[in-house]
Design an enzyme around this catalytic site. Structure first.
Site, PDB file in Angstrom:
ATOM      1  N   HIS A  48      -5.809  13.249  10.861  1.00 37.69           N
ATOM      2  CA  HIS A  48      -6.662  13.370  11.721  1.00 37.69           C
ATOM      3  C   HIS A  48      -8.144  12.546  11.243  1.00 37.69           C
ATOM      4  CE1 HIS A  48      -5.917  17.458  13.104  1.00 37.69           C
ATOM      5  NE2 HIS A  48      -5.024  17.236  12.328  1.00 37.69           N
ATOM      6  N   ASP A  70     -15.257   7.675  12.065  1.00 37.40           N
ATOM      7  CA  ASP A  70     -14.539   8.857  12.217  1.00 37.40           C
ATOM      8  C   ASP A  70     -13.333   8.938  13.053  1.00 37.40           C
ATOM      9  OD1 ASP A  70     -14.737  11.858  12.106  1.00 37.40           O
ATOM     10  OD2 ASP A  70     -16.548  11.888  13.035  1.00 37.40           O
TER      11      ASP A  70
END
Length: 457
Positions: free
Chosen positions: A158, A356
């Site tokens: 992720h 991110d």
């Protein structure tokens, strides 16, 4: 249909799914309910007296079994607090100065992965597909193979994946890279992350005989579900309170965990510069930053919390009026419905991480907007979501002037342009939603395992 087994560091237990859980938990639960699956991981608890053998705690709801283990204090300190959060997290986000690596943390990380690998096989029935999530469990696939598990095993990261020159700073990086190669499929958020992994493989001293299949699977959201929940949040008591408190002013909203990777310091400084450079914005816009505390026992997180509190006080002390507070900085979490209501009310979504993996808040902001009068999204080029949401106002979070200009542009953007940008972004979100993400991964994992088995034969 094979039963889906999901392994993640934290398990979204049935009692928690209606609280502050995000779209990922909802999407995984739906996939597990389809196949009568199993969700396995840590229960989030630490037992000071725990030592040695233990049994997983079992629960069941809506056809899904939940199996969780508790950690001892030593395991928590070495595996979770130590290696996962003080080595892997900063390294995967390119924050080299925050890495605190040593052999004890590395050993503790492998030990907890081995603990989970030993407890999962007795829960299997023989026709499963195992989906391992995130950096906490890099070695788990290899350790499950050593336990004799021959089911398809896939891994989805992720977070970002770093290039070789950063990866090699990781203690035990060669063994961890080899462990990753024992999965049938590795999924990444973006092509950049996949290419960085290939860069690391190219430098590996012993490339795997049968490398895993690699895939890019940008995680999505359920657009209609988010929109409906956002409307409930907008119409709720909390939503109406927010509306009254604004007094007709425009609203900028940021929603992030309190983390050095999220770019909050630069965000606050950019907002201060906006009020300096554009005095016409004063008393006409309010910035609401929700930043619940995470990993509060990591020293670096306490430092950033103190600095942000200083900046918030400084900005409000400098610009506030008796009936207007420029910056509302909230160090706590809210129910998911309320958060989506905040996003629905906002005129600008400010999502500016320094790096991110994806950032679902950016996607949720788009889905929460009113199609007739949507807000504008200001999005960091270093967020994975920027690869899909090219109609956002994209900014470099390392350039403060660019942040200021992007924020001002979003606040002054004409309605026609906001609508056109929103329509492009929501169309992408509908095509690449959470259901397509997990279906594509599961189907590719099944194919990859079959192909790998054929190659071995």
């Amino acid at each position: 249909m094979s039963r889906l087994v999901t392994v993640s560091n934290r398990v979204a237990l049935p009692s928690q799914l209606q609280a502050a859980q995000g779209g990922l938990a909802v999407g995984l639960r739906a996939a597990l309910e389809e196949s009568g699956g199993l969700w396995f991981g840590w229960d989030g608890g630490v037992d000071e007296r725990l030592a040695g053998a233990r049994a997983p705690r079992l629960q069941e709801a809506n056809g899904v079994r939940y199996a969780t283990l508790r950690l001892s204090r030593s395991e928590y300190n070495r595996y979770y607090l130590g290696f996962a959060n003080q080595v892997l997290w900063p390294l995967f986000h390119y924050r080299m100065s925050y890495i605190h690596g040593d052999n004890d943390r590395l050993t503790g990380y492998w030990a907890v992965n081995r603990l989970f690998a030993e407890h999962l096989p007795p829960l299997l029935g023989g026709d499963e597909l195992i989906w391992v999530h995130d950096y906490h469990f890099i070695p788990l696939g290899q350790l499950l193979r050593e336990q004799g598990v021959d089911a398809p095993i896939g891994f989805f990261l992720h977070t970002p994946f770093p290039p070789w020159d950063i990866w090699r700073a990781l203690p035990g990086h060669e063994a961890l890279l080899a462990a990753l190669c024992r999965y049938d499929l590795i999924g990444f958020q973006t092509a950049i992350d996949r290419d960085n992994f290939l860069d690391c493989l190219a430098h590996a001293p012993a490339p795997p005989e049968r490398p895993p299949r690699l895939g890019v699977f940008p995680i999505g959201i359920d657009v209609d579900q988010v929109a409906a929940q956002a409307q409930r949040g907008l119409d709720s008591q909390q939503g109406r309170r927010l509306e009254r408190s604004l007094g007709g002013r425009r609203l900028v909203v940021g929603v992030d965990r309190l983390d050095y990777s999220k770019g909050l310091k630069s965000r606050f400084e950019a907002y201060e510069r906006l009020l300096e450079a554009h005095p016409e914005q004063r008393d006409g816009v309010t910035f609401l930053q929700v930043a619940p505390i995470s990993r509060g026992d990591v020293p670096e997180y306490e430092e950033i919390r103190e600095h942000l509190e200083y900046l918030a006080g400084h900005i409000n002390g400098r610009f506030a009026e008796y009936d207007w507070m420029p910056l509302r900085y909230l160090n706590r979490g809210f129910h998911r419905t309320n958060v989506l209501g905040f996003l629905a009310r906002s005129d600008v979504g400010l999502v500016t991480p320094m790096r991110d993996g994806m950032n679902l808040v950016a996607k949720e902001f788009v889905a929460a907007q009113d199609p007739a009068d949507p807000g504008a999204l200001v999005l960091s080029t270093h967020a994975g979501a920027a690869q899909e949401l090219d109609a956002a106002v994209q900014v470099n979070p390392y350039n403060l002037d660019e942040l200021v200009e992007g924020l001002h542009r979003a606040l002054t953007m004409p309605l026609a342009e906001r609508r056109e940008r929103w329509e492009r972004m929501v169309g992408i979100l509908r095509r690449n939603d959470i259901h397509r993400w997990r279906t594509a991964f599961v189907e590719t994992l099944r194919e990859a395992h079959s192909a790998r088995g054929a190659g071995a034969a």
